[in-house]
Design an enzyme around this catalytic site. Structure first.
Site, PDB file in Angstrom:
ATOM      1  N   ARG A  21      35.886  -6.677  93.793  1.00 39.60           N
ATOM      2  CA  ARG A  21      35.755  -7.728  94.805  1.00 39.60           C
ATOM      3  C   ARG A  21      37.080  -8.085  95.458  1.00 39.60           C
ATOM      4  O   ARG A  21      37.138  -8.378  96.652  1.00 39.60           O
ATOM      5  CB  ARG A  21      35.152  -8.978  94.137  1.00 39.60           C
ATOM      6  CG  ARG A  21      35.177 -10.237  94.969  1.00 39.60           C
ATOM      7  CD  ARG A  21      34.730 -11.435  94.137  1.00 39.60           C
ATOM      8  NE  ARG A  21      35.569 -11.626  92.964  1.00 39.60           N
ATOM      9  CZ  ARG A  21      36.753 -12.243  92.986  1.00 39.60           C
ATOM     10  NH1 ARG A  21      37.244 -12.711  94.126  1.00 39.60           N
ATOM     11  NH2 ARG A  21      37.445 -12.390  91.869  1.00 39.60           N
ATOM     12  N   CYS A 147      33.961 -16.872  84.490  1.00 39.56           N
ATOM     13  CA  CYS A 147      34.179 -15.573  83.838  1.00 39.56           C
ATOM     14  C   CYS A 147      33.782 -15.674  82.365  1.00 39.56           C
ATOM     15  O   CYS A 147      32.977 -14.897  81.879  1.00 39.56           O
ATOM     16  CB  CYS A 147      35.637 -15.151  83.977  1.00 39.56           C
ATOM     17  SG  CYS A 147      36.157 -14.853  85.678  1.00 39.56           S
ATOM     18  N   ALA A 170      36.595  -9.802  82.441  1.00 40.46           N
ATOM     19  CA  ALA A 170      37.768 -10.043  81.608  1.00 40.46           C
ATOM     20  C   ALA A 170      39.001  -9.363  82.187  1.00 40.46           C
ATOM     21  O   ALA A 170      39.139  -8.140  82.114  1.00 40.46           O
ATOM     22  CB  ALA A 170      37.514  -9.547  80.187  1.00 40.46           C
ATOM     23  N   ASN A 179      42.341 -16.917  77.387  1.00 34.06           N
ATOM     24  CA  ASN A 179      41.004 -17.194  76.856  1.00 34.06           C
ATOM     25  C   ASN A 179      40.981 -17.174  75.329  1.00 34.06           C
ATOM     26  O   ASN A 179      40.291 -17.985  74.704  1.00 34.06           O
ATOM     27  CB  ASN A 179      39.995 -16.182  77.394  1.00 34.06           C
ATOM     28  CG  ASN A 179      39.952 -16.101  78.903  1.00 34.06           C
ATOM     29  OD1 ASN A 179      39.881 -15.009  79.471  1.00 34.06           O
ATOM     30  ND2 ASN A 179      40.022 -17.235  79.591  1.00 34.06           N
ATOM     31  N   ALA A 265      44.817 -11.597  90.900  1.00 35.70           N
ATOM     32  CA  ALA A 265      43.955 -11.007  91.929  1.00 35.70           C
ATOM     33  C   ALA A 265      42.930 -12.050  92.357  1.00 35.70           C
ATOM     34  O   ALA A 265      42.120 -12.502  91.552  1.00 35.70           O
ATOM     35  CB  ALA A 265      43.266  -9.758  91.390  1.00 35.70           C
TER      36      ALA A 265
END
EC number: 2.1.1.45
Length: 266
Positions: A21, A147, A170, A179, A265
């Site tokens: 994406r 996520c 991930a 995380n 990103a």
């Protein structure tokens, strides 16, 4: 933390090249899992680069507040959500909203965290102790869909909480170290406020990837020998899980290599 490094190496060497994406591109595998055992006050934390633990703790407190505005993060000099916020600092109905005020079709609000603490205290054998951030009715309103989207909590025969997280997407270099420590601390907090102890953190990933602009950073990290896991986290007690402040968390013995910078990103 060798299992995390082994996963990085596997994705780097065996991952398939994929467009994504963000337009950056990734190497990815699907469906890997990591497991971390708790020992006393020790918590799982990456040592082959510095993890921004203040950011981990502040973000978790922000989730627990039920907030969806980055004002609290900015006040604490944490900028990990800046890219997704609008001009007013709003992110839409992201984690905090779903954790603390999931809306039903009747317009009622469900506080999942309170329900989890109550169930851990009163019915620890339940197979329904679940925290879910993936509200399909509100995904399109979220500036970034979750996520780390769902986790289930189980209590073993020794009174130990096992947290099983499912993370659909991930980012192995930037996101996953965050995380790991975040859900470890959440497990510790739930244990503290339910009269239990933290036993294990299991993380199952859907799309586990390394962004193409993180490849060199990953190679640098893999060149470093992991340091001994000596990090302990001490948490001051509070009347309830929602009343904690940053100063309650005291990290001791964290040894790490220097920070490795990389672009997020978006």
């Amino acid at each position: 933390m060798q299992n995390y490094l082994d996963l990085l190496k596997k994705v780097l060497e065996e991952g398939e090249e994929t467009k994504d994406r963000t337009g950056v591109g990734t190497r990815r595998i699907f469906g890997p899992q990591l497991r971390f055992k708790f020992e006393g006050n020790k918590i799982p934390i990456i040592t082959t680069k510095r993890v921004f633990m203040k950011g981990v703790i502040i973000e978790l407190l922000w989730f627990l507040q039920g907030s969806t505005n980055i004002k609290f993060l900015l006040e604490n000099n944490v900028h990990i959500w800046d890219e997704w916020a609008d001009d007013m600092g709003e992110l839409g109905p992201v984690y905090g909203k779903q954790w603390r005020a999931w809306e039903t079709k009747e317009g009622n609000k469900i506080d999942q965290i309170s329900n989890i603490v109550n169930t851990l205290r009163n019915n620890p054998a339940s197979r329904r102790i679940i925290l879910n951030a993936w509200n399909v009715g509100e995904i399109d309103q979220m500036h970034l869909p979750p996520c780390h989207m769902m986790c289930q909590f189980s209590v073993n025969s020794k009174g130990g909480i096992i947290t099983h997280l499912y993370q659909r997407s991930a980012d192995l270099f930037l996101g996953v170290p965050f995380n790991i420590s975040s859900y470890a601390i959440l497990t510790r907090l739930l244990a503290m406020h339910s009269g239990l102890h933290a036993s294990e953190l299991i993380m199952t990933f859907g799309d586990a990837h390394i962004y193409n602009n993180h490849i060199e950073q990953v190679k640098l990290q893999l060149s470093r020998e992991p340091l001994e896991q000596t990090t302990e986290l001490f948490i001051d007690n509070r009347p309830n899980i929602f009343s904690h402040v940053y100063e309650d968390f005291k990290l001791e013995g964290y040894k790490y290599y220097p920070t490795i910078k990389a672009e997020v990103a978006v």
